[in-house]
Enzyme design. Structure first.
Site, PDB file in Angstrom:
ATOM      1  N   ASN A  66     -10.980 -36.008 -14.254  1.00  0.00           N
ATOM      2  CA  ASN A  66     -12.260 -35.972 -14.961  1.00  0.00           C
ATOM      3  C   ASN A  66     -12.023 -36.118 -16.465  1.00  0.00           C
ATOM      4  O   ASN A  66     -11.635 -35.156 -17.130  1.00  0.00           O
ATOM      5  CB  ASN A  66     -12.965 -34.645 -14.645  1.00  0.00           C
ATOM      6  CG  ASN A  66     -14.262 -34.472 -15.413  1.00  0.00           C
ATOM      7  OD1 ASN A  66     -14.782 -35.433 -15.975  1.00  0.00           O
ATOM      8  ND2 ASN A  66     -14.772 -33.253 -15.434  1.00  0.00           N
ATOM      9  N   LYS A  70     -14.163 -36.496 -18.673  1.00  0.00           N
ATOM     10  CA  LYS A  70     -15.315 -35.923 -19.400  1.00  0.00           C
ATOM     11  C   LYS A  70     -15.840 -36.933 -20.433  1.00  0.00           C
ATOM     12  O   LYS A  70     -15.705 -38.137 -20.229  1.00  0.00           O
ATOM     13  CB  LYS A  70     -14.947 -34.592 -20.053  1.00  0.00           C
ATOM     14  CG  LYS A  70     -14.244 -33.633 -19.088  1.00  0.00           C
ATOM     15  CD  LYS A  70     -14.259 -32.217 -19.581  1.00  0.00           C
ATOM     16  CE  LYS A  70     -13.341 -31.367 -18.720  1.00  0.00           C
ATOM     17  NZ  LYS A  70     -13.681 -29.978 -18.698  1.00  0.00           N
ATOM     18  N   HIS A 100     -20.876 -30.149 -11.316  1.00  0.00           N
ATOM     19  CA  HIS A 100     -19.832 -29.654 -12.219  1.00  0.00           C
ATOM     20  C   HIS A 100     -20.418 -28.513 -13.059  1.00  0.00           C
ATOM     21  O   HIS A 100     -21.589 -28.571 -13.460  1.00  0.00           O
ATOM     22  CB  HIS A 100     -19.329 -30.789 -13.120  1.00  0.00           C
ATOM     23  CG  HIS A 100     -18.090 -30.421 -13.869  1.00  0.00           C
ATOM     24  ND1 HIS A 100     -18.128 -29.624 -14.986  1.00  0.00           N
ATOM     25  CD2 HIS A 100     -16.781 -30.708 -13.652  1.00  0.00           C
ATOM     26  CE1 HIS A 100     -16.895 -29.440 -15.430  1.00  0.00           C
ATOM     27  NE2 HIS A 100     -16.052 -30.086 -14.641  1.00  0.00           N
ATOM     28  N   GLU A 131     -20.174 -27.785 -16.064  1.00  0.00           N
ATOM     29  CA  GLU A 131     -20.713 -28.201 -17.365  1.00  0.00           C
ATOM     30  C   GLU A 131     -22.122 -28.785 -17.200  1.00  0.00           C
ATOM     31  O   GLU A 131     -22.958 -28.680 -18.099  1.00  0.00           O
ATOM     32  CB  GLU A 131     -19.754 -29.193 -18.038  1.00  0.00           C
ATOM     33  CG  GLU A 131     -18.491 -28.478 -18.531  1.00  0.00           C
ATOM     34  CD  GLU A 131     -17.263 -29.352 -18.667  1.00  0.00           C
ATOM     35  OE1 GLU A 131     -17.385 -30.592 -18.635  1.00  0.00           O
ATOM     36  OE2 GLU A 131     -16.154 -28.779 -18.788  1.00  0.00           O
ATOM     37  N   GLU A 191     -13.748 -24.629  -8.589  1.00  0.00           N
ATOM     38  CA  GLU A 191     -13.478 -24.599 -10.020  1.00  0.00           C
ATOM     39  C   GLU A 191     -14.021 -23.302 -10.624  1.00  0.00           C
ATOM     40  O   GLU A 191     -15.218 -23.237 -10.991  1.00  0.00           O
ATOM     41  CB  GLU A 191     -14.147 -25.786 -10.708  1.00  0.00           C
ATOM     42  CG  GLU A 191     -13.604 -27.133 -10.262  1.00  0.00           C
ATOM     43  CD  GLU A 191     -13.663 -28.142 -11.389  1.00  0.00           C
ATOM     44  OE1 GLU A 191     -12.602 -28.645 -11.771  1.00  0.00           O
ATOM     45  OE2 GLU A 191     -14.746 -28.405 -11.918  1.00  0.00           O
ATOM     46  N   GLY A 235     -10.861 -25.493 -18.894  1.00  0.00           N
ATOM     47  CA  GLY A 235     -10.583 -25.703 -20.312  1.00  0.00           C
ATOM     48  C   GLY A 235     -10.082 -24.477 -21.051  1.00  0.00           C
ATOM     49  O   GLY A 235     -10.015 -24.476 -22.280  1.00  0.00           O
ATOM     50  N   SER A 253      -7.840 -25.901 -15.643  1.00  0.00           N
ATOM     51  CA  SER A 253      -6.603 -25.767 -16.427  1.00  0.00           C
ATOM     52  C   SER A 253      -5.334 -26.149 -15.666  1.00  0.00           C
ATOM     53  O   SER A 253      -4.282 -25.527 -15.837  1.00  0.00           O
ATOM     54  CB  SER A 253      -6.479 -24.346 -16.985  1.00  0.00           C
ATOM     55  OG  SER A 253      -7.483 -24.118 -17.951  1.00  0.00           O
ATOM     56  N   GLY A 311      -9.096 -31.907 -15.681  1.00  0.00           N
ATOM     57  CA  GLY A 311      -9.900 -32.322 -16.824  1.00  0.00           C
ATOM     58  C   GLY A 311      -9.029 -32.671 -18.018  1.00  0.00           C
ATOM     59  O   GLY A 311      -8.471 -33.771 -18.102  1.00  0.00           O
TER      60      GLY A 311
HETATM   61  C1  PEP Z   1     -12.878 -30.037 -15.093  1.00  0.00           C
HETATM   62  O1  PEP Z   1     -13.547 -30.432 -16.051  1.00  0.00           O
HETATM   63  O2  PEP Z   1     -13.267 -30.244 -13.935  1.00  0.00           O
HETATM   64  C2  PEP Z   1     -11.640 -29.315 -15.343  1.00  0.00           C
HETATM   65  C3  PEP Z   1     -10.984 -28.833 -14.327  1.00  0.00           C
HETATM   66  O3  PEP Z   1     -11.264 -29.189 -16.649  1.00  0.00           O
HETATM   67  P1  PEP Z   1      -9.878 -28.607 -17.215  1.00  0.00           P
HETATM   68  O4  PEP Z   1      -8.774 -29.232 -16.384  1.00  0.00           O
HETATM   69  O5  PEP Z   1      -9.838 -29.026 -18.627  1.00  0.00           O
HETATM   70  O6  PEP Z   1      -9.900 -27.135 -17.028  1.00  0.00           O
END
Ligand code: PEP
Length: 237
Positions: A8, A10, A88, A90, A157, A163, A199, A220
């Site tokens: 992703n 983003k 998601h 976000e 998630e 993040g 992460s 991400g």
């Molecule tokens: C995501 O946006 O789905 C995600 C897992 O982000 P990150 O890897 O930055 O935590």
């Protein structure tokens, strides 16, 4: 079935940077996993034409109409897009997407033969008040109502892990992923694939991918620098 690596990107990278990105990963993306790129939608075609599996980060539920600024599942499919993320955190947080809307989006995507990765997970507050399992159970129940799950994958998630550089332990991931699989099997009599996201990086990808219940990862931030991404995938290849 191959494990999935879903990437992703983003809302990152300009046009020239995306061209460089695609050049950098050329001939370096492994076949040992199902690798899917989720760039900003304006770049989907570039990845598709370069031969990669691609997914949208978001989708509308209708095929067409007066929805300025939105992209329909029909339009994505007509571009050759393979997957879409739905729900998601976000989107849930910043765009106030609720369970009813998310359910409509899953339906709209599947009607157009887009495969869906549905994101579920608890916030930090919910985790600290021991609500992880009830939150996830509700998300599954509401988001997957009246849906044929054959082309649906779940991404677990935890919102607090996205993040943040923080991740649950291997055992915690295994417990929640196994819970999701068990619930879906009970309700829908189907074995669903479940990814972990939050992460994932060079330091933890090997451990996370080694969890037997985990069918892949949703990555991400660690996917934004193509050199870092390739060196991270190399660790598990
Ligand atoms: C995501 O946006 O789905 C995600 C897992 O982000 P990150 O890897 O930055 O935590």
């Amino acid at each position: 079935m191959k494990k999935i690596i879903a990437l992703n990107l983003k809302m990152n990278l300009g046009y020239k940077e995306i061209l460089d990105y695609i050049k950098t990963i050329q001939n370096k993306v492994t076949d040992n996993y199902e690798v899917i790129f989720f760039p900003t939608s304006i770049y989907l075609d570039l990845f598709k034409k370069s031969g990669y599996l691609v997914g949208a980060q978001n989708v509308h539920f209708e095929n067409k109409g007066a929805y300025t600024g939105e992209i329909s599942p029909y339009q994505l499919k007509s571009l050759g897009v393979d997957y879409t993320l739905v729900g998601h955190s976000e989107r849930r947080l910043h765009f106030k997407e609720n369970d009813i809307l998310i359910n409509e989006k899953v339906k709209g995507a599947l009607k157009n033969q887009l495969k869906v990765i549905l994101c579920v997970g608890e916030t930090d507050e919910e985790r600290l008040s021991n609500k992880t399992y009830s939150v996830i159970e509700n998300q599954l129940k509401n988001n997957l109502q009246n849906i044929d799950l054959e082309d649906v994958t779940i991404a677990y998630e935890p919102v607090w892990a996205i993040g943040s550089g923080k991740t649950p332990t291997k055992d915690e991931i295994d417990e929640v992923v196994s819970f999701i699989k068990k619930k879906v099997k009970q309700e829908n009599a189907i074995d669903i694939r479940v990814l972990y996201g939050g992460s994932v990086n060079k330091e933890n990808i090997k451990d996370i991918m080694s969890i037997e219940s985990v069918d892949g990862v949703l990555v991400g931030s660690s996917s934004i620098d193509p050199n870092y991404l390739i060196s991270m995938i190399d660790i598990i290849d």
